[in-house]
Design a protein around this motif. Sequence first.
Motif, PDB file in Angstrom:
ATOM      1  N   VAL A   1       5.995  -6.231   1.218  1.00 42.57           N
ATOM      2  CA  VAL A   1       5.063  -5.540   2.115  1.00 42.57           C
ATOM      3  C   VAL A   1       3.678  -5.493   1.478  1.00 42.57           C
ATOM      4  N   GLY A   2       3.649  -5.148   0.190  1.00 41.48           N
ATOM      5  CA  GLY A   2       2.383  -5.087  -0.530  1.00 41.48           C
ATOM      6  C   GLY A   2       1.654  -6.417  -0.507  1.00 41.48           C
ATOM      7  N   LEU A   3       2.407  -7.505  -0.700  1.00 38.65           N
ATOM      8  CA  LEU A   3       1.784  -8.827  -0.715  1.00 38.65           C
ATOM      9  C   LEU A   3       1.172  -9.160   0.634  1.00 38.65           C
ATOM     10  N   VAL A   4       1.907  -8.834   1.709  1.00 42.95           N
ATOM     11  CA  VAL A   4       1.374  -9.095   3.046  1.00 42.95           C
ATOM     12  C   VAL A   4       0.064  -8.325   3.241  1.00 42.95           C
ATOM     13  N   LEU A   5       0.052  -7.067   2.799  1.00 44.09           N
ATOM     14  CA  LEU A   5      -1.162  -6.249   2.919  1.00 44.09           C
ATOM     15  C   LEU A   5      -2.318  -6.881   2.148  1.00 44.09           C
TER      16      LEU A   5
END
Lengths: 260, 241
Positions: free
Chosen positions: B42-46
Amino acid sequence: MPWSIVVQTLLETLRDITPIVVMIGLFQFLVIRRPMPNLRRVLLGFLYVAIGLSLFLLGLEEALFPLGRVMAKQLTDPAFIYGGVEHLAGVVHWPDYGWVYAFAFAIGFSTTIAEPALMAVAMKASQVSGGAIGVWGLRIAVALGVAVGIALGSFRIVTGLPLHYFIIGGYLLVVIQTLFAPRMIIPLAYDSGGVTTSTVTVPLVTALGLGLAETVPGRNVLIDGFGLIAFASLFPMMSVMAYAQLSEFRARRQDGSNDE
Amino acid sequence: MKQLLRSLFGSFRDLAPIIVVVLFFQLVVLQQPLPNLLQLLVGLVLVVSGLTFFINGLEIGLFPVGESLAHALARKGSLSWLLVFAFVLGFATTVAEPALIAVAEEAAEIAALDGSIEPGKAAEEAYAAGLRLTVALSVGFAIVLGVLRILKGWPMHWMIAAGYVLVVIITAFAPDEIIGIAYDSGGVTTSTITVPLVAALGVGLASSIRGRNPVTDGFGLIAFASLTPIIFVMIYGMVVH
């Protein structure tokens, strides 16, 4: 992920942007007294910057930074460094910290490549130089500089050598390089020292520095934990000038072989 | 749509090195499993989408504004307004900078611990506020100096060399505790939003004044902004300690 953090990050970014927007607005309407060209597009751009920066910081804070901090702590843990071998308390053997230097180098390089402020400067530089200064050339040169700087900075923390010897020595080198580097690159090289240390690099590097200073025997967190940032702003100047010298040298050699 | 995909891919490529480094050290060197894989993804997508927005926003917002302001101020021909603008730009963007606030608080704690200022919340806060104002003033001063340099065409390297000589001399006299903080404060002053704006201002100015080359004369503002805080903070340390 809790929504309060999302809102908080967005508010913080807006707080960063607000003084700039207010100031630009005041100057535009009070001093220049002419409507801004493409006002709607520009406002949209500011909105993109605010949203983009918030998402970026949120993602880093939620995902990568916690992992980076844990890794910095584990790598500097005496249990990992000495691999269970008994060691004399109080004696620091700097080659034992090999993985720490490797981590410092790798994290310095990779975070600088992802640094938004550096992308902005590289884009501008490539645009005004008509492509003579490549976006990737500049970014990789700066990233290598940061990587070497942080690796050397961790070496300094491990050995406990005084910070200012390195910094003064470094600046002397910069001065000498300035005398020989191509004129065009000098302001850009000096600038790249300042842009490297913004959003992405600082939190991870600080965690590494503090972790090291805490675990290496005989180091003081207050005195030795800081100063990595100074290394990270010093070495890119050298590497960018070196990059320019190298490309000039190659261009000259190519010219020479064409003449024959 | 194609444009968007391309810039998304570009952002992903920019982040790939971090991912590789983290995976390598976590799995190969430390030999630990990845904690919270879902959170990480999720962090990477953000991060990837954030970077995409930011870069697009730069191109349609910050860059054009910086340049059009520089052009307009240069056309107006008023030196004093240009310098006022330069000072306010440096001061206003620095005084609220979160990284600087953090460093100032840290510095105040250190100063209270080693007894160079009186212990207590009030003294610490006063010290931190003084430090922040000092740094903000120095950045305002730096942008003014940098803009003057662009206007007059003074050679960059002499000014920077003189600045560093000054840093070296003052380091010899400054109290030890302030040196590390002073050197670090040079790096934290220039935020991700200030840098593009300042770069656009410099390049815009240099390209609207005849006889100036945007490459040789347009850059260098950030360098001044990273140098003067070192000098100012050490002087602050000498005065306060």
